[in-house]
Design a protein around this motif. Structure first.
Motif, PDB file in Angstrom:
ATOM      1  N   LEU A   1      50.234  40.703  65.358  1.00 44.81           N
ATOM      2  CA  LEU A   1      49.031  40.848  64.541  1.00 44.81           C
ATOM      3  C   LEU A   1      49.399  41.023  63.067  1.00 44.81           C
ATOM      4  CD1 LEU A   1      46.915  43.284  66.748  1.00 44.81           C
ATOM      5  CD2 LEU A   1      46.723  40.791  66.584  1.00 44.81           C
ATOM      6  N   MET A   2      48.497  40.561  62.206  1.00 44.48           N
ATOM      7  CA  MET A   2      48.651  40.684  60.758  1.00 44.48           C
ATOM      8  C   MET A   2      47.612  41.670  60.239  1.00 44.48           C
ATOM      9  SD  MET A   2      48.986  36.577  59.821  1.00 44.48           S
ATOM     10  CE  MET A   2      47.441  36.692  59.024  1.00 44.48           C
ATOM     11  N   TYR A   3      48.041  42.536  59.326  1.00 40.37           N
ATOM     12  CA  TYR A   3      47.139  43.495  58.689  1.00 40.37           C
ATOM     13  C   TYR A   3      46.790  42.949  57.318  1.00 40.37           C
ATOM     14  CZ  TYR A   3      45.319  48.124  57.426  1.00 40.37           C
ATOM     15  OH  TYR A   3      44.524  49.175  57.067  1.00 40.37           O
ATOM     16  N   ARG A   4      45.497  42.799  57.058  1.00 40.82           N
ATOM     17  CA  ARG A   4      45.086  42.189  55.796  1.00 40.82           C
ATOM     18  C   ARG A   4      43.746  42.744  55.335  1.00 40.82           C
ATOM     19  NH1 ARG A   4      44.386  35.996  57.439  1.00 40.82           N
ATOM     20  NH2 ARG A   4      44.565  35.887  55.204  1.00 40.82           N
ATOM     21  N   HIS A   5      43.498  42.592  54.053  1.00 39.75           N
ATOM     22  CA  HIS A   5      42.218  43.003  53.488  1.00 39.75           C
ATOM     23  C   HIS A   5      41.296  41.796  53.463  1.00 39.75           C
ATOM     24  CE1 HIS A   5      39.296  44.018  50.267  1.00 39.75           C
ATOM     25  NE2 HIS A   5      39.328  45.164  50.907  1.00 39.75           N
ATOM     26  N   ARG A   6      40.087  41.968  53.964  1.00 42.57           N
ATOM     27  CA  ARG A   6      39.063  40.924  53.905  1.00 42.57           C
ATOM     28  C   ARG A   6      38.022  41.380  52.897  1.00 42.57           C
ATOM     29  NH1 ARG A   6      40.413  35.934  55.443  1.00 42.57           N
ATOM     30  NH2 ARG A   6      41.313  35.887  57.531  1.00 42.57           N
ATOM     31  N   PHE A   7      38.052  40.761  51.712  1.00 44.30           N
ATOM     32  CA  PHE A   7      37.201  41.217  50.613  1.00 44.30           C
ATOM     33  C   PHE A   7      35.718  41.037  50.892  1.00 44.30           C
ATOM     34  CE2 PHE A   7      37.458  36.754  49.524  1.00 44.30           C
ATOM     35  CZ  PHE A   7      36.235  36.483  48.931  1.00 44.30           C
ATOM     36  N   ILE A   8      35.355  40.065  51.701  1.00 49.85           N
ATOM     37  CA  ILE A   8      33.933  39.812  51.960  1.00 49.85           C
ATOM     38  C   ILE A   8      33.288  41.009  52.641  1.00 49.85           C
ATOM     39  CG2 ILE A   8      32.290  38.347  53.229  1.00 49.85           C
ATOM     40  CD1 ILE A   8      34.243  36.005  52.640  1.00 49.85           C
TER      41      ILE A   8
ATOM     42  N   TRP B   1      40.093  46.622  55.595  1.00 45.16           N
ATOM     43  CA  TRP B   1      41.420  46.281  56.096  1.00 45.16           C
ATOM     44  C   TRP B   1      41.321  46.125  57.615  1.00 45.16           C
ATOM     45  CZ3 TRP B   1      45.740  45.130  53.371  1.00 45.16           C
ATOM     46  CH2 TRP B   1      45.711  45.403  52.013  1.00 45.16           C
ATOM     47  N   VAL B   2      41.827  44.994  58.124  1.00 45.24           N
ATOM     48  CA  VAL B   2      41.704  44.688  59.548  1.00 45.24           C
ATOM     49  C   VAL B   2      42.983  44.037  60.067  1.00 45.24           C
ATOM     50  CG1 VAL B   2      39.186  44.415  59.486  1.00 45.24           C
ATOM     51  CG2 VAL B   2      40.648  42.439  59.035  1.00 45.24           C
ATOM     52  N   TRP B   3      43.124  44.032  61.380  1.00 46.06           N
ATOM     53  CA  TRP B   3      44.211  43.339  62.063  1.00 46.06           C
ATOM     54  C   TRP B   3      43.674  42.031  62.620  1.00 46.06           C
ATOM     55  CZ3 TRP B   3      49.161  44.927  61.865  1.00 46.06           C
ATOM     56  CH2 TRP B   3      49.394  46.242  61.448  1.00 46.06           C
TER      57      TRP B   3
END
Length: 178
Positions: A59-66, A70-72
């Protein structure tokens, strides 16, 4: 049982680029009610649930600006033109994570929001992956982690995994007892 379809009276382009085509469509329901519906069409996407021999998901941890959260998520992205979908899914894994899948098996195909959006999504299951010299794309993920499948399912319940593709992939894998 009689089936009646909505009648389409016209489509008008609002905006278009390589990532989205947004239009309005004038439709009529079977009972005669007419209205205008926004329709978004986006390119075909391919994602991969990579599982190692311990049933851990990459899994990748990233920020979704929309959604400002922060989610996986699973690695994945757009299929380029006439590119083979499985090849695109494997390419995205390597570009985004630095891991090369050993196998690619189709897991599920779905449409995420068919009332407004046309965006075919295909998810593949990779059993095993090899670390490459490819550096993960810093624009894609803040962190990468191998997460036990059962823990990933629990992360859905805690709101740490919210993206449709990742949720669908995890529950599909669970239903197949992969």
């Amino acid at each position: 049982m009689k089936r009646t379809q909505w009648k389409i009276h016209g489509e008008h382009l609002v905006d278009e680029n390589r990532h989205i085509r947004l239009s309005t469509v004038d439709v009529e329901l079977p009972d005669g009610v007419k209205f205008t519906q926004y329709v978004a069409r986006m390119p075909h996407c391919a994602m991969t649930l990579v599982l190692n021999e311990n049933r851990e998901a990459l899994l990748m941890y990233r920020h979704r600006f929309i959604i400002d959260k922060w989610v996986w998520e699973l690695p994945g992205g757009y299929v380029d033109g006439a590119e083979d979908v499985a090849a695109a899914a494997a390419r995205e894994v390597e570009e985004e994570t630095g891991w090369r899948p050993r196998t690619m098996d189709h897991l599920v195909t779905y449409q995420p929001a068919i009332g407004t959006l046309d965006q075919p999504q295909e998810i593949y299951l990779a059993r095993g992956a090899d670390l490459t010299d490819t550096a993960p794309d810093i624009n894609e993920a803040e962190d990468l982690r191998w997460v036990p499948l059962d823990e990933a399912i629990a992360m859905v319940g805690r709101g740490e995994i919210v993206g449709a593709a990742t949720v669908v992939a995890l529950y599909r894998a669970l239903s197949l007892d992969v």
